[in-house]
Design an enzyme around this catalytic site. Structure first.
Site, PDB file in Angstrom:
ATOM      1  N   LYS A  76       0.833  -1.111   0.038  1.00 14.07           N
ATOM      2  CA  LYS A  76       0.166  -0.017  -0.051  1.00 14.07           C
ATOM      3  C   LYS A  76       1.070   1.189  -0.038  1.00 14.07           C
ATOM      4  CE  LYS A  76      -2.442   1.409   3.605  1.00 14.07           C
ATOM      5  NZ  LYS A  76      -3.375   1.249   4.830  1.00 14.07           N
TER       6      LYS A  76
ATOM      7  N   ARG B 225     -10.590  -2.364   6.691  1.00 17.68           N
ATOM      8  CA  ARG B 225      -9.513  -3.402   7.713  1.00 17.68           C
ATOM      9  C   ARG B 225      -9.277  -2.784   9.119  1.00 17.68           C
ATOM     10  NH1 ARG B 225      -4.985   0.033   8.979  1.00 17.68           N
ATOM     11  NH2 ARG B 225      -3.574  -0.043   7.318  1.00 17.68           N
TER      12      ARG B 225
ATOM     13  N   GLN C 248     -13.649   7.207   9.962  1.00 18.25           N
ATOM     14  CA  GLN C 248     -13.564   5.793  10.614  1.00 18.25           C
ATOM     15  C   GLN C 248     -14.438   5.258  11.682  1.00 18.25           C
ATOM     16  OE1 GLN C 248     -12.086   2.573  10.682  1.00 18.25           O
ATOM     17  NE2 GLN C 248     -10.682   3.869   9.563  1.00 18.25           N
TER      18      GLN C 248
ATOM     19  N   ASP D 126     -18.138  14.277  19.461  1.00 20.70           N
ATOM     20  CA  ASP D 126     -17.149  14.944  18.717  1.00 20.70           C
ATOM     21  C   ASP D 126     -17.412  16.351  18.958  1.00 20.70           C
ATOM     22  OD1 ASP D 126     -15.768  14.126  15.526  1.00 20.70           O
ATOM     23  OD2 ASP D 126     -16.073  16.250  16.028  1.00 20.70           O
TER      24      ASP D 126
ATOM     25  N   GLY E  75      -6.453   6.238  16.960  1.00 19.05           N
ATOM     26  CA  GLY E  75      -6.406   7.447  16.249  1.00 19.05           C
ATOM     27  C   GLY E  75      -4.886   7.478  16.050  1.00 19.05           C
ATOM     28  N   ALA E  76      -3.835   7.336  16.826  1.00 11.40           N
ATOM     29  CA  ALA E  76      -2.654   7.620  16.778  1.00 11.40           C
ATOM     30  C   ALA E  76      -2.111   6.689  15.751  1.00 11.40           C
ATOM     31  CB  ALA E  76      -2.006   7.306  18.066  1.00 11.40           C
ATOM     32  N   ASP E  77      -1.591   7.339  14.828  1.00 11.75           N
ATOM     33  CA  ASP E  77      -0.688   6.985  13.523  1.00 11.75           C
ATOM     34  C   ASP E  77       0.548   7.610  13.035  1.00 11.75           C
ATOM     35  OD1 ASP E  77      -1.736   9.017  12.516  1.00 11.75           O
ATOM     36  OD2 ASP E  77      -2.943   8.056  10.810  1.00 11.75           O
TER      37      ASP E  77
ATOM     38  N   LYS F 113       1.127  11.818  18.724  1.00  9.46           N
ATOM     39  CA  LYS F 113      -0.200  11.556  18.716  1.00  9.46           C
ATOM     40  C   LYS F 113      -0.312  10.709  20.162  1.00  9.46           C
ATOM     41  CE  LYS F 113      -1.864  12.203  13.950  1.00  9.46           C
ATOM     42  NZ  LYS F 113      -2.552  11.594  12.902  1.00  9.46           N
TER      43      LYS F 113
ATOM     44  N   SER G 186      -3.910   0.106  18.265  1.00 10.23           N
ATOM     45  CA  SER G 186      -3.954  -0.341  16.759  1.00 10.23           C
ATOM     46  C   SER G 186      -3.044   0.834  16.003  1.00 10.23           C
ATOM     47  CB  SER G 186      -5.007  -0.519  16.487  1.00 10.23           C
ATOM     48  OG  SER G 186      -5.024  -0.766  15.009  1.00 10.23           O
TER      49      SER G 186
END
Length: 332
Positions: free
Chosen positions: A72, A116, A144, A165, A224-226, A230, A297
């Site tokens: 990807k 996914r 998401q 939110d 959320g943390a990527d 974060k 994740s």
């Protein structure tokens, strides 16, 4: 087949059914844990002149009944919306035949990623949430959040949903999408965190979920943390929880635990294990003694490959997508 299949967003969405995807993602976690997968570290190309970056995510996995390979290519360009009316994140997936390396398909990686990611949270929820979980809180009402609810409701009988939110319009849109299926309402972060299952899907760098807000037996999917810096959950949540990660290298670099880990607040001793260890039975999922559980994740390339496998196989069955002679091998 000597042609490459082009699958756009609609094709991916149509051909990836969530129950089957959840099973494929679980297979991918197992293959990785058992040493039946190859997944080089995610690589980055930073483009500060454009306030963006590219990320490449290759992988191969052998799930026993099937194997698959792919890569990807995904970006994060925060200025895209305002400057160009493009999405901040766009992804392209190349799905290849491991035996011949033939490019079987080019897929929209953005839709694939959303699906996914939801499925990964569902796998973790299935192993870590209380069996009778019926309420779900979601912090962050972006794209998401939709697949989080869709996926997790496949593994638990969710009836009550609290969505939180700062953007009231996004909350209203989310409620409109699901009000016929769930008892759903807007609420505070504290109300969402009291639910049996909580998914956090925000890009914040300062924690927004305090320890005192979290329910006694809540399972949290920290999605959320990527990227470095974060951080959605207060350190005390992570330290008090049964903490499960997807991959040590990625979570310590860019996952929910990256900040407290590099500050020395959280160490390897605070990590219970990887989701793959639980999937294959080497470590326990939820037990009667567990209180809060957390799944950190970051999203793995093996998940993208597994999702591409599901999309491609069904697209062939359903004759979806556009087949074209990318390599010039066809006699037609």
């Amino acid at each position: 087949m000597r042609k490459t299949l082009l699958l756009n967003k609609a094709d991916v969405h149509e051909n990836v059914q969530m129950p089957e995807l959840i099973s494929a993602i679980e297979d991918a976690f197992a293959a990785y844990e058992l040493g039946d997968a190859q997944m080089p570290p995610k690589s980055y190309i930073d483009l500060p002149q454009y306030n963006g970056d590219f990320r490449s995510m290759p992988a191969y996995l052998d799930a026993g009944d099937w194997d698959a390979a792919g890569i990807k290519w995904v970006n994060v360009h925060p200025d895209n919306g305002e400057k160009f009316d493009f999405p901040t994140v766009m992804g392209t997936m190349i799905y290849s035949d491991p035996e011949t390396a033939f490019p079987l398909a080019l897929l929209d990686g953005t839709e694939l990623t959303m699906l996914r990611t939801g499925a990964a949270a569902a796998v973790a929820t299935d192993h870590l949430a209380v069996e009778d979980a019926s309420s779900m809180g979601i912090v962050g009402a972006g794209v998401q959040s939709y697949t989080q609810l869709r996926a997790i409701s496949e593994v638990r009988d969710i009836t009550e949903v609290v969505i939180s939110d700062l953007d009231e319009e996004r909350v209203a849109d989310f409620i409109d999408a699901f009000e016929d299926e769930f008892d759903i309402r807007a609420g505070s972060i504290e109300e969402a965190a009291q639910c049996d299952v909580l998914s956090t899907v925000t890009p914040v760098e300062n924690p927004i979920v305090p320890r005192e807000a979290v329910g006694e037996h809540t399972h949290i999917n920290a999605m959320g943390a990527d990227a470095e810096g974060k951080h959605e959950l207060a350190d005390e949540v992570l330290l008090d929880a049964k903490l499960v990660i997807d991959d040590h290298a990625q979570t310590t670099h860019s996952g929910e635990i990256n900040v407290p880990y590099h500050e020395g607040v959280l160490t390897d001793d605070d990590i219970f294990g990887a989701i793959g260890e639980i999937v294959v039975g080497d470590k326990d999922g939820r037990t009667d003694e567990d209180g809060i559980t957390v799944f950190d994740s970051t999203g793995l390339a093996i998940q993208d490959v597994a999702a591409a496998h599901v999309a491609y196989e069904h697209a062939i069955e359903n004759e979806n997508g556009y087949a074209f002679d990318l390599l010039g091998l066809s006699d037609e």
